[in-house]
Design a protein around this motif. Structure first.
Motif, mmCIF file in Angstrom:
data_model
loop_
_atom_site.group_PDB
_atom_site.id
_atom_site.type_symbol
_atom_site.label_atom_id
_atom_site.label_comp_id
_atom_site.label_asym_id
_atom_site.label_seq_id
_atom_site.Cartn_x
_atom_site.Cartn_y
_atom_site.Cartn_z
ATOM 1 N N VAL A 83 -6.824 -5.852 -8.503
ATOM 2 C CA VAL A 83 -5.527 -5.422 -9.045
ATOM 3 C C VAL A 83 -5.232 -6.127 -10.361
ATOM 4 N N GLU A 84 -5.490 -7.434 -10.415
ATOM 5 C CA GLU A 84 -5.215 -8.173 -11.654
ATOM 6 C C GLU A 84 -6.122 -7.697 -12.785
ATOM 7 N N GLN A 85 -7.376 -7.441 -12.486
ATOM 8 C CA GLN A 85 -8.275 -6.941 -13.528
ATOM 9 C C GLN A 85 -7.832 -5.579 -14.034
ATOM 10 N N HIS A 86 -7.388 -4.710 -13.128
ATOM 11 C CA HIS A 86 -6.917 -3.386 -13.535
ATOM 12 C C HIS A 86 -5.641 -3.496 -14.376
ATOM 13 N N PHE A 87 -4.753 -4.412 -13.994
ATOM 14 C CA PHE A 87 -3.508 -4.573 -14.757
ATOM 15 C C PHE A 87 -3.800 -5.062 -16.170
ATOM 16 N N ARG A 88 -4.718 -6.004 -16.305
ATOM 17 C CA ARG A 88 -5.040 -6.508 -17.632
ATOM 18 C C ARG A 88 -5.674 -5.430 -18.501
ATOM 19 N N ALA A 89 -6.498 -4.599 -17.893
ATOM 20 C CA ALA A 89 -7.180 -3.570 -18.680
ATOM 21 C C ALA A 89 -6.282 -2.382 -19.000
ATOM 22 N N THR A 90 -5.281 -2.107 -18.158
ATOM 23 C CA THR A 90 -4.498 -0.878 -18.311
ATOM 24 C C THR A 90 -3.101 -1.126 -18.870
ATOM 25 N N HIS A 91 -2.382 -2.137 -18.359
ATOM 26 C CA HIS A 91 -0.954 -2.296 -18.666
ATOM 27 C C HIS A 91 -0.616 -3.532 -19.497
ATOM 28 N N ALA A 150 -3.509 8.287 -14.679
ATOM 29 C CA ALA A 150 -3.850 9.713 -14.729
ATOM 30 C C ALA A 150 -4.576 10.168 -13.471
ATOM 31 N N GLU A 151 -5.492 9.368 -12.951
ATOM 32 C CA GLU A 151 -6.258 9.745 -11.770
ATOM 33 C C GLU A 151 -5.981 8.771 -10.633
ATOM 34 N N PRO A 152 -5.974 9.262 -9.374
ATOM 35 C CA PRO A 152 -5.739 8.363 -8.233
ATOM 36 C C PRO A 152 -6.846 7.311 -8.142
ATOM 37 N N LEU A 153 -6.433 6.092 -7.790
ATOM 38 C CA LEU A 153 -7.377 4.989 -7.712
ATOM 39 C C LEU A 153 -6.893 3.986 -6.678
ATOM 40 N N LYS A 154 -7.820 3.503 -5.831
ATOM 41 C CA LYS A 154 -7.523 2.494 -4.829
ATOM 42 C C LYS A 154 -8.337 1.241 -5.129
ATOM 43 N N LEU A 155 -7.670 0.100 -4.984
ATOM 44 C CA LEU A 155 -8.308 -1.185 -5.223
ATOM 45 C C LEU A 155 -8.322 -1.979 -3.929
ATOM 46 N N ALA A 156 -9.411 -2.723 -3.704
ATOM 47 C CA ALA A 156 -9.608 -3.366 -2.407
ATOM 48 C C ALA A 156 -9.012 -4.759 -2.322
ATOM 49 N N VAL A 189 -4.039 -13.733 13.418
ATOM 50 C CA VAL A 189 -4.861 -12.705 14.051
ATOM 51 C C VAL A 189 -4.392 -11.314 13.624
ATOM 52 N N GLU A 190 -3.067 -11.110 13.553
ATOM 53 C CA GLU A 190 -2.545 -9.806 13.143
ATOM 54 C C GLU A 190 -2.887 -9.497 11.693
ATOM 55 N N ASP A 191 -2.852 -10.525 10.845
ATOM 56 C CA ASP A 191 -3.197 -10.285 9.440
ATOM 57 C C ASP A 191 -4.656 -9.849 9.294
ATOM 58 N N LEU A 192 -5.531 -10.384 10.116
ATOM 59 C CA LEU A 192 -6.937 -9.986 10.041
ATOM 60 C C LEU A 192 -7.216 -8.685 10.772
ATOM 61 N N SER A 193 -6.222 -8.181 11.498
ATOM 62 C CA SER A 193 -6.410 -6.905 12.211
ATOM 63 C C SER A 193 -6.134 -5.715 11.312
ATOM 64 N N PHE A 194 -5.772 -5.960 10.077
ATOM 65 C CA PHE A 194 -5.504 -4.878 9.124
ATOM 66 C C PHE A 194 -6.219 -5.193 7.819
ATOM 67 N N THR A 195 -6.614 -4.144 7.139
ATOM 68 C CA THR A 195 -7.137 -4.270 5.773
ATOM 69 C C THR A 195 -6.126 -3.647 4.821
ATOM 70 N N THR A 196 -5.938 -4.281 3.679
ATOM 71 C CA THR A 196 -4.933 -3.831 2.712
ATOM 72 C C THR A 196 -5.640 -3.299 1.480
ATOM 73 N N GLU A 197 -5.260 -2.100 1.087
ATOM 74 C CA GLU A 197 -5.730 -1.501 -0.156
ATOM 75 C C GLU A 197 -4.523 -1.205 -1.042
ATOM 76 N N TYR A 198 -4.778 -1.092 -2.320
ATOM 77 C CA TYR A 198 -3.701 -0.967 -3.291
ATOM 78 C C TYR A 198 -3.897 0.314 -4.092
ATOM 79 N N ASN A 199 -2.897 1.225 -3.970
ATOM 80 C CA ASN A 199 -2.918 2.470 -4.728
ATOM 81 C C ASN A 199 -2.316 2.251 -6.104
#
Length: 575
Positions: free
Chosen positions: A299-307, A288-294, A273-283
């Motif tokens: 995150v995995e797609q961004h890592f493959r494309a960037t790093h 170069a520019e700030p970006l948040k992933l849901a 229940v506590e885990d569903l009481s929060f939403t997690t985003e990834y900075n």
């Protein structure tokens, strides 16, 4: 110890049930009506703790009271029929359990990667220095076994294999963050996100509305411990499919689903229940520019494309230190390295080959004993002919003693040629001091070597470093034996030549006869004996000798003994 044949036991008959041990006979008890009464139970003893004898007759007792041709009932009723039917049921239950048993999957094939163990350069340099100081000859394969005993003494080189058309049989990747090797790009990416996540992303939790309703139990994966939520929750099937895809895709979905268990623990339900009481985003960091992933998928797609291109790289060769090679993160490479280490531990051919190349670069020499065991030493065996070579009298005494004693050692040699003189014992006793002080045992100090002993050690040091004397790892001394002469070559048959050539040769022979010149003719030079290596010791060419594949490594482990060298050793005086 007696065997079945000694005791005349028919094991095939004895392991059958009682009703099947004898052949079918006519019913011998058909004249009995059953009203004769029942005999009481027989006992071995009435004392407490004694074992009772089993009943052999009576109603429902079975045994020999029942005839061999008595029909067996399939259901209940008599004891014999029910007992037989029960045995049959046991067999059918075992068959059904065997059908439900899951088949064991065969182990995955080992990857096609070359594995080579490289002895540590600094360790080999120290070994070479010690061999030069002691002058002893050590078995090469035994040194290779000592190197493989501890991972600190070697490193592991991994290399790709190429097929005949030039393509790579199995690619090899490296994670640049920790230099860990991997067999696929996906494994390397998953490793980087799992162990170096904080280098690229930062998780941020935001409070949200908790799930409505009252929940008393949740479903939990029995293998990973991930809480999936109540089975009646709207997102349960999505979470179940997602977990199977991400972590257990090689397992059939039905088998994975059967491992899910229902948990009624309040703490586990509260955590879900506590885990569903929060939403997690990834900075995203290091961008170069700030970006948040849901989600983690983003995150995995961004890592493959960037790093990915700068972190995960394909390589052809990779060297891993010995200690990390024992616990590689990639399971396929770990099984491969472990299997190759087990193979090399029994026959370290590649390690011995690398050692021979490294020792040769430090100036050491190689020879074989009995044409099988390769030894490394400071010099190759060189026969010393005392009749034609002028040497000192001390050198002759050393060589003669070693030839006369099959198990000669350095200590025996010194004690035989320069024995230690007896030291007189002088004791000064002070009665007053002796009465006041307690008696303390004093160990006698080893006497300093005499000049004669120093001369013997110096001459032995010269003989060993010249190859005239071989001192093996166990301390045994041997002299280099005289090479056996080669068999004479057969003379070539004279070929037919024209008369003009024969006349020219005869004229030249008359003008310069061999007897007048005092030199050997070509035929005499061809038949002259040439010295070669002795029968029990054979020299091995440097700088990179190849060990003999038929060599059997020495089973016993022997550490290289450190023995101080005589730095004042020099060439003995010539008589």
């Amino acid at each position: 110890m007696s065997t079945a044949s000694d005791l005349d036991l028919d094991l095939e008959n004895l392991f059958q049930p009682a009703w099947a041990q004898a052949k079918a006979e006519p019913n011998r008890f058909e004249k009995f009506t059953g009203d004769e009464g029942v005999r009481p139970e027989r006992r071995y003893s009435d004392k407490p703790g004694e074992r009772r004898a089993p009943r052999r007759d009576g109603p429902g007792g079975g045994g020999d009271r029942r005839g061999g041709d008595r029909p067996q009932r399939a259901g209940g009723g008599g004891g014999g029929g029910a007992k037989f039917e029960g045995r049959g049921n046991f067999g059918r239950r075992d068959d059904r359990s065997a059908e439900r048993r899951e088949p064991v999957a065969p182990p995955a094939p080992l990857p096609e990667i070359n594995v080579t163990f490289l002895p540590d350069e600094k360790g080999v340099e120290q070994l070479a220095r010690q061999i030069k100081i002691t002058g002893r000859a050590y078995p090469l394969f035994q040194i290779a076994q000592l190197v493989l005993q501890k991972p600190e003494r070697y490193s592991v080189q991994l290399g790709v294999k190429k097929k005949g058309d030039g393509t790579i049989a199995q690619p090899l990747f490296i994670c640049a963050l920790d230099d860990s090797p991997w067999l696929s790009e996906d494994e390397a990416v998953a490793h980087a996100l799992r162990n170096h996540f904080a280098t690229f992303y930062q998780a941020e939790r935001t409070a949200t509305e908790p799930p409505k309703g009252t929940y008393t139990f949740v479903a939990q994966c029995g293998m990973s411990g991930v809480i999936l939520g109540p089975p009646n929750y709207h997102d349960y099937q999505n979470q179940l499919r997602k977990l199977h895809t991400e972590r257990f895709s090689r397992m059939p979905f039905d088998v994975f689903k059967s491992r899910v268990k229902i948990v009624k623990d309040e703490a586990v339900v509260k955590k879900w229940v506590e885990d569903l009481s929060f939403t997690t985003e990834y900075n995203c960091l290091n961008v170069a520019e700030p970006l948040k992933l849901a989600s983690m998928e983003a995150v995995e797609q961004h890592f493959r494309a960037t790093h990915k291109d700068s972190i995960v790289k394909p390589v052809d060769n990779l060297i891993v230190a010995g200690v990390p090679s024992r616990s590689l993160r990639c399971s396929g490479l770990q099984r491969l390295v472990r299997g190759e280490w087990e193979h090399q531990k029994h026959f370290p051919l590649t390690v011995a080959t690398k050692l021979s190349q490294q020792f040769a670069s430090h100036g050491l020499q190689f020879f074989k004993v009995n044409k099988t065991v390769t030894h490394v030493a400071v010099a190759r065996p060189q026969f010393l002919d005392l009749e034609t070579t002028p040497v000192s009298e001390n050198i002759k005494r050393i060589v003669d003693f070693i030839n006369a004693n099959a198990k000669a050692t350095r200590k025996k040699l010194v004690e035989a040629l320069a024995p230690t003189p007896a030291q007189p014992t002088v004791i000064e006793v002070n009665p007053e001091a002796a009465a006041a002080a307690p008696a303390v045992p004093v160990e006698p100090a080893s006497p300093a070597p005499t000049p004669e002993q120093t001369a013997v050690v110096s001459d032995l040091h010269w003989l060993v470093h010249q190859g005239h004397v071989l001192e093996f790892a166990d301390g045994r001394l041997e002299t280099a034996k005289k090479p056996a002469p080669r068999p004479p070559k057969p003379e070539k048959k004279p070929s037919e030549k024209p008369a003009a050539e024969i006349k020219t040769e005869s004229t030249a022979t008359e003008a310069a006869p061999a007897a007048a010149s005092g030199t050997a003719t070509p035929a005499e030079a061809a038949t002259a004996p040439v010295s070669e290596s002795p029968a029990h010791v054979e020299n091995v060419a440097a700088p990179a000798p190849e060990p003999v594949t038929s060599e059997s490594p020495a089973p016993a482990e022997s550490a290289l003994p450190a023995e101080p060298a005589n730095q004042n050793a020099s060439e003995p005086p010539v008589s």
